[in-house]
Motif scaffolding. Structure first.
Motif, PDB file in Angstrom:
ATOM      1  N   PRO A 222       0.822  -1.216   0.000  1.00 20.74           N
ATOM      2  CA  PRO A 222       0.000   0.000   0.000  1.00 20.74           C
ATOM      3  C   PRO A 222       0.851   1.259   0.000  1.00 20.74           C
ATOM      4  O   PRO A 222       0.950   1.976   0.993  1.00 20.74           O
ATOM      5  N   ARG A 224       0.618   3.865  -2.293  1.00 24.17           N
ATOM      6  CA  ARG A 224      -0.042   4.642  -3.349  1.00 24.17           C
ATOM      7  C   ARG A 224       0.560   6.039  -3.520  1.00 24.17           C
ATOM      8  O   ARG A 224       0.866   6.463  -4.620  1.00 24.17           O
ATOM      9  N   GLY A 305      -9.131   3.099  -0.715  1.00 23.27           N
ATOM     10  CA  GLY A 305      -8.896   1.765  -1.258  1.00 23.27           C
ATOM     11  C   GLY A 305      -9.983   1.270  -2.179  1.00 23.27           C
ATOM     12  O   GLY A 305     -10.118   0.066  -2.414  1.00 23.27           O
ATOM     13  N   GLN A 322      -5.091   2.652  -7.182  1.00 16.84           N
ATOM     14  CA  GLN A 322      -6.225   2.635  -6.264  1.00 16.84           C
ATOM     15  C   GLN A 322      -5.810   2.135  -4.886  1.00 16.84           C
ATOM     16  O   GLN A 322      -6.215   2.687  -3.863  1.00 16.84           O
ATOM     17  N   ARG A 323      -5.011   1.074  -4.883  1.00 17.65           N
ATOM     18  CA  ARG A 323      -4.487   0.554  -3.618  1.00 17.65           C
ATOM     19  C   ARG A 323      -2.984   0.308  -3.669  1.00 17.65           C
ATOM     20  O   ARG A 323      -2.313   0.400  -2.657  1.00 17.65           O
ATOM     21  N   ASN A 324      -2.462  -0.010  -4.844  1.00 21.21           N
ATOM     22  CA  ASN A 324      -1.060  -0.367  -4.931  1.00 21.21           C
ATOM     23  C   ASN A 324      -0.547  -0.266  -6.364  1.00 21.21           C
ATOM     24  O   ASN A 324      -1.244   0.231  -7.251  1.00 21.21           O
ATOM     25  N   SER A 327      -2.748  -1.982  -9.239  1.00 19.21           N
ATOM     26  CA  SER A 327      -4.133  -1.582  -9.521  1.00 19.21           C
ATOM     27  C   SER A 327      -4.230  -1.135 -10.983  1.00 19.21           C
ATOM     28  O   SER A 327      -3.270  -0.616 -11.551  1.00 19.21           O
ATOM     29  N   ASP A 336      -7.932  -6.017  -6.008  1.00 21.34           N
ATOM     30  CA  ASP A 336      -8.698  -4.836  -5.611  1.00 21.34           C
ATOM     31  C   ASP A 336     -10.187  -5.140  -5.539  1.00 21.34           C
ATOM     32  O   ASP A 336     -10.888  -4.684  -4.629  1.00 21.34           O
ATOM     33  N   HIS A 339     -10.966  -6.977  -2.348  1.00 22.22           N
ATOM     34  CA  HIS A 339     -10.899  -6.062  -1.207  1.00 22.22           C
ATOM     35  C   HIS A 339     -12.168  -5.228  -1.097  1.00 22.22           C
ATOM     36  O   HIS A 339     -12.773  -5.118  -0.019  1.00 22.22           O
TER      37      HIS A 339
END
Length: 346
Positions: A222, A224, A305, A322-324, A327, A336, A339
């Motif tokens: 994470p 981002r 997220g 978006q999260r990492n 994404s 994603d 999640h």
């Protein structure tokens, strides 16, 4: 008025991955609404020679491997075929040629209205339209007066129409490099960028970069904010760099403005050019969410997220970072989606 447990907007890679995982999270009736006449999102609209920078083994959606040699790099058409085959196995109703006009909160649920007047209610809605349908065209002085061909990479298909011409490709990302490499074979081509090209080895220490990302955890880390500020790098095993050199494609500092017949370079010199291809990426936009309450004043998602922070039961899948790191990629949208579904259901 019809009802579904979950309405997913978009049947591209993000929407299909979300629909495939929905039953695992307790959604028993899932509806996917897609504006195009077939599933696959914007993949069929990309340029003819587009080739993934990730091998097939790292380019699959949840529950279905990418066919063929797992170490090859799939083409655009292979991805399109894969997504359409994948759609046939998704446990959801997929309605194509259906454009969503609006999404509004009503009595603890959501109302989803289509352009043809049909309305659905759902306790949960996920926007999975991504941003590839909305090319970003930067404001460059003089562009309105330019008499040559000016197009975004979204409108580029093949190099044939540019044979024998003077062409500039604006941008330093993967798409810019692929397009410039093939244009260089038939046209006098230059890359115009604001910073030098950042080359990244495809197989450091003998392993594909995606192997390293997976085994180090960076692919799902994470981070981002850090990634959004990182310089753009081009993943290459040497093929594209060699092609640029072989075809004499040079790189110059971004030009300052257009003239009627060309551009003015950063050093003040003028040059006549026939065409400019803007490989300047895309920006997310959600016109159907204007009444939803899940966007800020600039029209961007209010989320954490992928889960909306201003209204319950709403999520996003398929946004860049978006999260990492992964994404908005074939290999990352499944994570994603899982999640977001788990958070919305929980």
């Amino acid at each position: 008025m019809n009802h579904a447990d979950l309405v997913i907007i978009g049947a591209g890679q993000s929407g299909l991955a979300t629909a495939a995982l929905a039953p695992r999270h307790g959604f028993t009736r899932t509806l996917v609404l897609e504006a195009a006449d077939q599933p696959g999102g914007t993949w069929p609209l990309h340029y003819d020679s587009l080739t993934l920078f990730s091998p097939a083994r790292y380019s699959a959606l949840p529950g279905m491997r990418f066919p063929g040699n797992p170490d090859r790099h799939p083409t655009r058409d292979e991805v399109v075929d894969y997504l359409r085959a994948y759609a046939g196995h998704v446990p959801a109703e997929i309605r194509t040629s259906t454009t969503v006009a609006s999404v509004r909160p009503i009595a603890g649920a959501w109302s989803v209205c289509t352009a043809d007047g049909e309305e659905w209610t759902a306790s949960t809605v996920i926007a999975a339209t991504g941003d590839y349908g909305h090319p970003y065209v930067p404001e460059i002085p003089g562009s309105a007066d330019f008499d040559g061909d000016l197009l975004h990479a979204a409108g580029y298909r093949s190099p044939h129409a540019f044979a024998g011409r003077r062409v500039l490709v604006v941008g330093g990302g993967n798409s810019a490099i692929q397009i410039a490499a093939e244009l260089g074979a038939v046209a006098d081509t230059t890359l115009a960028t604001r910073r030098p090209i950042g080359w990244m080895a495809q197989r450091p220490l003998g392993r594909d970069l995606h192997w390293w990302l997976r085994h180090t955890g960076l692919d799902v880390a994470p981070i981002r904010r850090l990634l959004m500020k990182a310089p753009i790098s081009v993943l290459d095993d040497g093929t594209y760099r060699a092609a640029l050199e072989r075809h004499g494609v040079d790189r110059r500092e971004m030009f300052s403005r257009f003239t009627t017949d060309g551009v003015v370079w950063a050093d003040g010199s003028k040059e006549a050019v026939d065409a400019v291809v803007l490989a300047t990426g895309y920006r997310p936009t959600f016109p159907y969410l204007k009444e939803s309450g899940v966007l800020d004043t600039a029209g961007q998602p209010l989320h954490r997220g992928g889960v909306a922070t201003t209204a319950p039961g709403f999520g996003f899948v398929g946004m860049e970072f978006q999260r990492n790191f992964s994404s908005k990629t074939l290999r990352g949208v499944g994570r994603d989606a899982g999640h977001v579904l788990s958070r919305l259901r929980g």
